[in-house]
Design an enzyme around this catalytic site. Structure first.
Site, PDB file in Angstrom:
ATOM      1  CG  ASP A  20      -6.542  -1.288  -1.108  1.00  0.00           C
ATOM      2  OD1 ASP A  20      -6.039  -0.634  -0.757  1.00  0.00           O
ATOM      3  OD2 ASP A  20      -6.400  -2.152  -2.266  1.00  0.00           O
ATOM      4  CG  ASP A 129      -3.863   2.800   0.170  1.00  0.00           C
ATOM      5  OD1 ASP A 129      -3.111   1.940   0.169  1.00  0.00           O
ATOM      6  OD2 ASP A 129      -4.799   3.030  -0.971  1.00  0.00           O
ATOM      7  CD  GLU A 130      -2.332  -3.074   0.692  1.00  0.00           C
ATOM      8  OE1 GLU A 130      -2.278  -4.290   0.566  1.00  0.00           O
ATOM      9  OE2 GLU A 130      -1.803  -2.141   0.004  1.00  0.00           O
TER      10      GLU A 130
HETATM   11  P1  TTP Z   1      -2.756   2.097  -4.479  1.00  0.00           P
HETATM   12  O1  TTP Z   1      -3.565   1.322  -3.235  1.00  0.00           O
HETATM   13  O2  TTP Z   1      -2.052   1.286  -5.472  1.00  0.00           O
HETATM   14  O3  TTP Z   1      -4.171   2.653  -5.182  1.00  0.00           O
HETATM   15  P2  TTP Z   1      -5.058   3.684  -5.045  1.00  0.00           P
HETATM   16  O4  TTP Z   1      -5.364   4.031  -3.669  1.00  0.00           O
HETATM   17  O5  TTP Z   1      -4.638   5.077  -5.682  1.00  0.00           O
HETATM   18  O6  TTP Z   1      -6.365   3.217  -5.809  1.00  0.00           O
HETATM   19  P3  TTP Z   1      -7.258   1.849  -5.778  1.00  0.00           P
HETATM   20  O7  TTP Z   1      -6.776   0.727  -4.754  1.00  0.00           O
HETATM   21  O8  TTP Z   1      -8.787   2.233  -5.425  1.00  0.00           O
HETATM   22  O9  TTP Z   1      -7.042   1.248  -7.154  1.00  0.00           O
HETATM   23  O10 TTP Z   1      -2.075   3.240  -3.928  1.00  0.00           O
HETATM   24  C1  TTP Z   1      -2.304   3.903  -2.638  1.00  0.00           C
HETATM   25  C2  TTP Z   1      -1.893   5.345  -2.755  1.00  0.00           C
HETATM   26  O11 TTP Z   1      -0.317   5.369  -3.037  1.00  0.00           O
HETATM   27  C3  TTP Z   1      -2.521   6.239  -3.888  1.00  0.00           C
HETATM   28  O12 TTP Z   1      -3.423   6.751  -3.500  1.00  0.00           O
HETATM   29  C4  TTP Z   1      -1.206   7.185  -4.471  1.00  0.00           C
HETATM   30  C5  TTP Z   1      -0.037   6.224  -3.763  1.00  0.00           C
HETATM   31  N1  TTP Z   1       0.874   6.023  -5.199  1.00  0.00           N
HETATM   32  C6  TTP Z   1       1.823   6.435  -5.640  1.00  0.00           C
HETATM   33  O13 TTP Z   1       1.825   7.757  -5.186  1.00  0.00           O
HETATM   34  N2  TTP Z   1       2.265   5.859  -6.820  1.00  0.00           N
HETATM   35  C7  TTP Z   1       1.952   5.095  -7.512  1.00  0.00           C
HETATM   36  O14 TTP Z   1       2.625   4.737  -8.662  1.00  0.00           O
HETATM   37  C8  TTP Z   1       0.840   4.274  -6.892  1.00  0.00           C
HETATM   38  C9  TTP Z   1       0.270   3.066  -7.663  1.00  0.00           C
HETATM   39  C10 TTP Z   1       0.229   4.755  -5.877  1.00  0.00           C
END
Ligand code: TTP
Length: 413
Positions: A20, A129-130
């Site tokens: 992730d 991103d996962e």
């Molecule tokens: P996430 O994997 O939820 O989170 P993150 O990568 O920002 O941070 P972390 O895992 O370190 O806590 O989201 C992945 C991407 O998706 C994030 O970089 C931006 C996008 N996203 C949005 O556009 N809107 C949102 O409400 C969320 C939660 C994420």
């Protein structure tokens, strides 16, 4: 799922990684603008001139310390951040805003996924991103921590963005593990550790437990995964139906879902970086031959045919160039890949190269024998290759004017 053994590979013998990326969009912005490193960064939409409404997509961990959260109103979020003019200390933190640039984040995501597909055959891409990676076929638990550490380092060095990785005998625990020590986390939960690892966690951390279920569980006096694991299964099934059984299983560290690749891969590629940029044609050729061997070994092993053959060349500072050549029909022909790749690289003669990649795309997954070149020439296919460039029916030989070319230059430092 029942209380007894699991079908297929026993779960305790599986080794699943959940990868992730940390604050992904913000990390991408930092990759192309290193002045943002260690700074509070908010990525969102709606703060451009003339726009008043919008939301935070993500925030760097430094910005989160100021109270910024995903989905917050952008104006509210930016109010949390220190501004240059407010800062007493000229060296103090200053907040930065960047508008969402999906095309760029997708290109970075693609690079991360390329690394994952290089280290394992079983990769389930879940989102931008996962991803889950099953490495049970190539590792034992002894090797798992080093493998995960190397993968993290490789993503960081080759793509330039940080990842957190969780390793566990199943998907649901691996996901919890990747989130357990973010950012830049690495948490390995072995089969022996799974129950003690899960027991103290809040029920809301479990797969399948959303805010409503978590509230209901609390109203039943169940606050932790350990308490849920000890709850009578029938009580949970009576209350939540089949899902009650599932969350009971997850709380007890059981999850027999397979890491199933979603769809089929669009391309297969291998990449390799030089320690220092080089113009030496022999080193470049040797490296390409190694990459061709790696890619074509995989295509042959998996019975994959390809119509498009491409290279990626990274020149200093970090300019990414891609060139590809499309055939009129699918082949699995390493000698042809070599001819085309060595032809495509000629354009970069005498230019320093820091990284090379070889990719085959426009894949077909068939067990049937490869059709003959004659057949293709009689019925050339008009379609698009993965770069969006029209396919040239050329019977398999690359010539200057038939070659489909695409250059994408991303700048990042
Ligand atoms: P996430 O994997 O939820 O989170 P993150 O990568 O920002 O941070 P972390 O895992 O370190 O806590 O989201 C992945 C991407 O998706 C994030 O970089 C931006 C996008 N996203 C949005 O556009 N809107 C949102 O409400 C969320 C939660 C994420």
């Amino acid at each position: 799922m029942n209380d007894g053994g699991l079908p297929g590979v026993p779960s305790e013998e599986r080794i699943v990684l959940h990868v992730d990326m940390d604050c992904f969009y913000a990390s991408c912005e930092r990759r192309r603008d290193p002045s943002l490193r260690h700074e509070p960064v908010v990525v969102g939409m709606g703060y451009e001139a003339g726009e008043a409404h919008g939301a935070v997509a993500t925030a760097s961990y430094e910005a989160r310390e100021h109270g910024v959260e995903s989905a917050q109103a952008i104006s509210q979020a930016l109010n949390h951040l220190p501004r240059a003019v407010d800062a007493d200390d000229p060296d103090g933190a200053v907040g930065h805003y960047r508008p969402v640039d999906m095309a760029y984040y997708e290109s970075v995501s693609e690079e991360v996924k390329t690394v994952l597909h290089e280290v394992a055959d079983t990769v389930r891409e879940v989102s931008i991103d996962e991803a889950y990676v099953d490495v049970s076929d190539r590792l034992g638990w002894d090797g798992a921590p080093v493998f995960a550490r190397n993968l993290k380092a490789r993503i960081h060095e080759e793509v330039g963005v940080p990842a957190s990785i969780g390793v566990a005998p199943n998907m649901s625990t691996a996901k919890i593990a990747s989130d357990h020590d973010k950012p830049d986390g690495l948490v390995v939960v072995t089969p022996d550790e799974i129950r003690p690892f899960l027991a103290p966690l809040d029920v809301k951390r479990l797969h399948g437990v959303g805010p409503v279920t978590a509230r209901e569980l609390r109203s039943m006096g169940i606050e932790t995964a350990g308490a849920l694991a000890q709850t009578d299964r029938h009580r949970l099934v009576d209350r939540f139906g089949a899902r009650g059984g599932d969350i009971h299983d997850y709380a007890r560290g059981h999850d027999d879902r397979e890491v199933e690749p979603v769809g089929e891969p669009k391309s297969l590629s291998n990449e390799s970086a030089f320690t220092e940029p080089t113009e030496n044609p022999d080193r470049i050729r040797d490296r390409l031959l190694t990459l061709i061997k790696q890619v074509t070994t995989r295509t042959t092993q998996h019975n994959v045919l390809y119509k498009t053959i491409g290279i990626k060349v990274v020149t200093p500072p970090f300019d990414v160039h891609t060139r590809s050549h499309s055939l009129s029909g699918p082949v699995d022909d390493p000698a042809l890949v070599e001819r085309i790749v060595l032809d495509l690289i000629e354009e970069f003669e005498e230019r320093p190269v820091r990284k090379l990649g070889v990719r085959v795309s426009n894949l077909s997954f068939v067990d049937a024998d490869q059709a003959s070149l004659d057949d293709w020439e009689q019925s050339p296919t008009e379609s698009n290759d993965t770069d969006g460039t029209p396919v040239q029916p050329d019977g398999g030989t690359a010539t200057e004017n038939e070659r489909s070319r695409q250059t994408s230059v991303f700048k990042f430092v």
